[in-house]
Design a protein around this motif. Sequence first.
Motif, PDB file in Angstrom:
ATOM      1  N   ARG A 259       0.828  -1.222   0.000  1.00 12.80           N
ATOM      2  CA  ARG A 259       0.000   0.000   0.000  1.00 12.80           C
ATOM      3  C   ARG A 259       0.846   1.248   0.000  1.00 12.80           C
ATOM      4  O   ARG A 259       0.517   2.235  -0.622  1.00 12.80           O
ATOM      5  CB  ARG A 259      -0.885   0.022   1.245  1.00 12.80           C
ATOM      6  N   VAL A 260       1.936   1.233   0.753  1.00 10.97           N
ATOM      7  CA  VAL A 260       2.826   2.387   0.857  1.00 10.97           C
ATOM      8  C   VAL A 260       4.188   2.001   0.289  1.00 10.97           C
ATOM      9  O   VAL A 260       4.764   1.002   0.691  1.00 10.97           O
ATOM     10  CB  VAL A 260       2.969   2.855   2.319  1.00 10.97           C
ATOM     11  N   VAL A 261       4.656   2.811  -0.658  1.00  9.26           N
ATOM     12  CA  VAL A 261       5.963   2.596  -1.272  1.00  9.26           C
ATOM     13  C   VAL A 261       6.743   3.900  -1.186  1.00  9.26           C
ATOM     14  O   VAL A 261       6.217   4.966  -1.531  1.00  9.26           O
ATOM     15  CB  VAL A 261       5.831   2.158  -2.747  1.00  9.26           C
ATOM     16  N   VAL A 262       7.981   3.805  -0.721  1.00  5.54           N
ATOM     17  CA  VAL A 262       8.862   4.970  -0.675  1.00  5.54           C
ATOM     18  C   VAL A 262      10.029   4.706  -1.618  1.00  5.54           C
ATOM     19  O   VAL A 262      10.725   3.701  -1.479  1.00  5.54           O
ATOM     20  CB  VAL A 262       9.383   5.259   0.748  1.00  5.54           C
ATOM     21  N   ILE A 263      10.204   5.593  -2.578  1.00  2.00           N
ATOM     22  CA  ILE A 263      11.337   5.506  -3.492  1.00  2.00           C
ATOM     23  C   ILE A 263      12.505   6.222  -2.830  1.00  2.00           C
ATOM     24  O   ILE A 263      12.377   7.385  -2.430  1.00  2.00           O
ATOM     25  CB  ILE A 263      11.001   6.117  -4.861  1.00  2.00           C
ATOM     26  N   VAL A 264      13.607   5.519  -2.696  1.00  2.00           N
ATOM     27  CA  VAL A 264      14.744   6.009  -1.904  1.00  2.00           C
ATOM     28  C   VAL A 264      16.046   5.951  -2.699  1.00  2.00           C
ATOM     29  O   VAL A 264      16.097   5.381  -3.786  1.00  2.00           O
ATOM     30  CB  VAL A 264      14.896   5.175  -0.613  1.00  2.00           C
ATOM     31  N   ARG A 265      17.075   6.507  -2.097  1.00  2.00           N
ATOM     32  CA  ARG A 265      18.439   6.438  -2.640  1.00  2.00           C
ATOM     33  C   ARG A 265      19.366   6.165  -1.468  1.00  2.00           C
ATOM     34  O   ARG A 265      19.223   6.758  -0.397  1.00  2.00           O
ATOM     35  CB  ARG A 265      18.802   7.745  -3.319  1.00  2.00           C
ATOM     36  N   ASP A 266      20.328   5.290  -1.677  1.00  2.00           N
ATOM     37  CA  ASP A 266      21.312   4.982  -0.658  1.00  2.00           C
ATOM     38  C   ASP A 266      22.065   6.255  -0.265  1.00  2.00           C
ATOM     39  O   ASP A 266      22.462   7.040  -1.125  1.00  2.00           O
ATOM     40  CB  ASP A 266      22.280   3.926  -1.185  1.00  2.00           C
ATOM     41  N   GLY A 267      22.223   6.488   1.039  1.00  2.00           N
ATOM     42  CA  GLY A 267      22.938   7.647   1.539  1.00  2.00           C
ATOM     43  C   GLY A 267      22.098   8.909   1.664  1.00  2.00           C
ATOM     44  O   GLY A 267      22.625   9.970   1.993  1.00  2.00           O
TER      45      GLY A 267
ATOM     46  N   HIS B 220      13.865  13.919  -6.788  1.00  2.00           N
ATOM     47  CA  HIS B 220      12.829  14.191  -5.786  1.00  2.00           C
ATOM     48  C   HIS B 220      12.797  13.220  -4.622  1.00  2.00           C
ATOM     49  O   HIS B 220      11.870  13.254  -3.820  1.00  2.00           O
ATOM     50  CB  HIS B 220      11.458  14.208  -6.462  1.00  2.00           C
ATOM     51  N   VAL B 221      13.776  12.314  -4.517  1.00  2.00           N
ATOM     52  CA  VAL B 221      13.728  11.314  -3.456  1.00  2.00           C
ATOM     53  C   VAL B 221      13.856  11.951  -2.077  1.00  2.00           C
ATOM     54  O   VAL B 221      14.534  12.975  -1.947  1.00  2.00           O
ATOM     55  CB  VAL B 221      14.819  10.220  -3.632  1.00  2.00           C
ATOM     56  N   PRO B 222      13.185  11.417  -1.110  1.00  2.00           N
ATOM     57  CA  PRO B 222      12.268  10.291  -1.203  1.00  2.00           C
ATOM     58  C   PRO B 222      10.923  10.710  -1.800  1.00  2.00           C
ATOM     59  O   PRO B 222      10.474  11.836  -1.613  1.00  2.00           O
ATOM     60  CB  PRO B 222      12.085   9.865   0.248  1.00  2.00           C
ATOM     61  N   VAL B 223      10.314   9.776  -2.491  1.00  2.00           N
ATOM     62  CA  VAL B 223       8.970   9.975  -3.042  1.00  2.00           C
ATOM     63  C   VAL B 223       8.094   8.891  -2.441  1.00  2.00           C
ATOM     64  O   VAL B 223       8.426   7.708  -2.515  1.00  2.00           O
ATOM     65  CB  VAL B 223       8.959   9.874  -4.578  1.00  2.00           C
ATOM     66  N   THR B 224       6.991   9.300  -1.834  1.00  2.00           N
ATOM     67  CA  THR B 224       6.109   8.347  -1.152  1.00  2.00           C
ATOM     68  C   THR B 224       4.803   8.205  -1.928  1.00  2.00           C
ATOM     69  O   THR B 224       4.172   9.201  -2.284  1.00  2.00           O
ATOM     70  CB  THR B 224       5.808   8.808   0.282  1.00  2.00           C
ATOM     71  N   PHE B 225       4.421   6.954  -2.163  1.00  2.00           N
ATOM     72  CA  PHE B 225       3.161   6.628  -2.838  1.00  2.00           C
ATOM     73  C   PHE B 225       2.270   5.840  -1.892  1.00  2.00           C
ATOM     74  O   PHE B 225       2.743   4.992  -1.139  1.00  2.00           O
ATOM     75  CB  PHE B 225       3.430   5.771  -4.077  1.00  2.00           C
ATOM     76  N   VAL B 226       0.985   6.129  -1.947  1.00  2.00           N
ATOM     77  CA  VAL B 226      -0.022   5.351  -1.220  1.00  2.00           C
ATOM     78  C   VAL B 226      -1.033   4.865  -2.249  1.00  2.00           C
ATOM     79  O   VAL B 226      -1.606   5.681  -2.988  1.00  2.00           O
ATOM     80  CB  VAL B 226      -0.720   6.184  -0.128  1.00  2.00           C
TER      81      VAL B 226
ATOM     82  N   ARG C 121      -0.650   6.234  -5.781  1.00  2.00           N
ATOM     83  CA  ARG C 121      -0.739   7.682  -6.018  1.00  2.00           C
ATOM     84  C   ARG C 121       0.315   8.398  -5.188  1.00  2.00           C
ATOM     85  O   ARG C 121       0.491   8.107  -4.007  1.00  2.00           O
ATOM     86  CB  ARG C 121      -2.129   8.199  -5.636  1.00  2.00           C
ATOM     87  N   ARG C 122       0.996   9.366  -5.816  1.00  2.00           N
ATOM     88  CA  ARG C 122       2.039  10.096  -5.102  1.00  2.00           C
ATOM     89  C   ARG C 122       1.436  10.922  -3.972  1.00  2.00           C
ATOM     90  O   ARG C 122       0.511  11.690  -4.176  1.00  2.00           O
ATOM     91  CB  ARG C 122       2.805  11.015  -6.052  1.00  2.00           C
ATOM     92  N   LEU C 123       1.982  10.740  -2.790  1.00  2.00           N
ATOM     93  CA  LEU C 123       1.538  11.480  -1.613  1.00  2.00           C
ATOM     94  C   LEU C 123       2.515  12.590  -1.264  1.00  2.00           C
ATOM     95  O   LEU C 123       2.096  13.685  -0.879  1.00  2.00           O
ATOM     96  CB  LEU C 123       1.392  10.528  -0.416  1.00  2.00           C
ATOM     97  N   ALA C 124       3.820  12.329  -1.379  1.00  2.00           N
ATOM     98  CA  ALA C 124       4.797  13.313  -0.904  1.00  2.00           C
ATOM     99  C   ALA C 124       6.128  13.153  -1.627  1.00  2.00           C
ATOM    100  O   ALA C 124       6.479  12.058  -2.061  1.00  2.00           O
ATOM    101  CB  ALA C 124       5.016  13.131   0.595  1.00  2.00           C
ATOM    102  N   ILE C 125       6.838  14.272  -1.732  1.00  2.00           N
ATOM    103  CA  ILE C 125       8.222  14.248  -2.171  1.00  2.00           C
ATOM    104  C   ILE C 125       9.057  14.953  -1.111  1.00  2.00           C
ATOM    105  O   ILE C 125       8.568  15.840  -0.411  1.00  2.00           O
ATOM    106  CB  ILE C 125       8.435  14.900  -3.556  1.00  2.00           C
ATOM    107  N   TRP C 126      10.290  14.533  -0.970  1.00  2.00           N
ATOM    108  CA  TRP C 126      11.283  15.053  -0.035  1.00  2.00           C
ATOM    109  C   TRP C 126      10.955  14.818   1.436  1.00  2.00           C
ATOM    110  O   TRP C 126      11.755  14.272   2.156  1.00  2.00           O
ATOM    111  CB  TRP C 126      11.587  16.530  -0.276  1.00  2.00           C
ATOM    112  N   PHE C 127       9.790  15.226   1.905  1.00  2.00           N
ATOM    113  CA  PHE C 127       9.434  15.086   3.322  1.00  2.00           C
ATOM    114  C   PHE C 127       8.102  14.355   3.433  1.00  2.00           C
ATOM    115  O   PHE C 127       7.161  14.678   2.723  1.00  2.00           O
ATOM    116  CB  PHE C 127       9.306  16.460   3.996  1.00  2.00           C
ATOM    117  N   LEU C 128       8.025  13.405   4.351  1.00  2.00           N
ATOM    118  CA  LEU C 128       6.779  12.669   4.576  1.00  2.00           C
ATOM    119  C   LEU C 128       6.200  13.096   5.909  1.00  2.00           C
ATOM    120  O   LEU C 128       6.791  12.867   6.965  1.00  2.00           O
ATOM    121  CB  LEU C 128       7.040  11.162   4.567  1.00  2.00           C
ATOM    122  N   ASP C 129       5.035  13.725   5.840  1.00  2.00           N
ATOM    123  CA  ASP C 129       4.350  14.188   7.045  1.00  2.00           C
ATOM    124  C   ASP C 129       3.527  13.032   7.619  1.00  2.00           C
ATOM    125  O   ASP C 129       2.710  12.423   6.916  1.00  2.00           O
ATOM    126  CB  ASP C 129       3.432  15.363   6.679  1.00  2.00           C
ATOM    127  N   GLU C 130       3.762  12.749   8.885  1.00  2.00           N
ATOM    128  CA  GLU C 130       3.099  11.633   9.544  1.00  2.00           C
ATOM    129  C   GLU C 130       1.578  11.777   9.530  1.00  2.00           C
ATOM    130  O   GLU C 130       0.857  10.803   9.245  1.00  2.00           O
ATOM    131  CB  GLU C 130       3.610  11.543  10.985  1.00  2.00           C
TER     132      GLU C 130
END
Length: 78
Positions: free
Chosen positions: A5-13, A52-58, A61-70
């Motif tokens: 349901r939730v996917v975060v696109i990330v980069r090492d470091g 734009h990493v991190p990019v969070t999808f729910v 659908r894209r929910l957030a880029i750079w910062f994920l608000d709880e």
Amino acid sequence: MTQPRVVVIVRDGCHLCVDAVAVAQRVCAEFGADFGTLDVDADPALAVHSDHVPVTFVDGRRLAIWFLDEAQLRAALG
């Protein structure tokens, strides 16, 4: 196999990625939602997200880029 349901696109470091993953793991655990990460540098199809990493999808659908608000993630899952 279904996509989490939730996917975060990330980069090492990436310190912002570490923060977003921590938020996603915590909130997904509360909701019992599946969570996963994808490495932007491991899949050429994800290159569009490279700046734009991190990019969070729910639910795809894209929910957030750079910062994920709880609170925003809780609302999207609720």
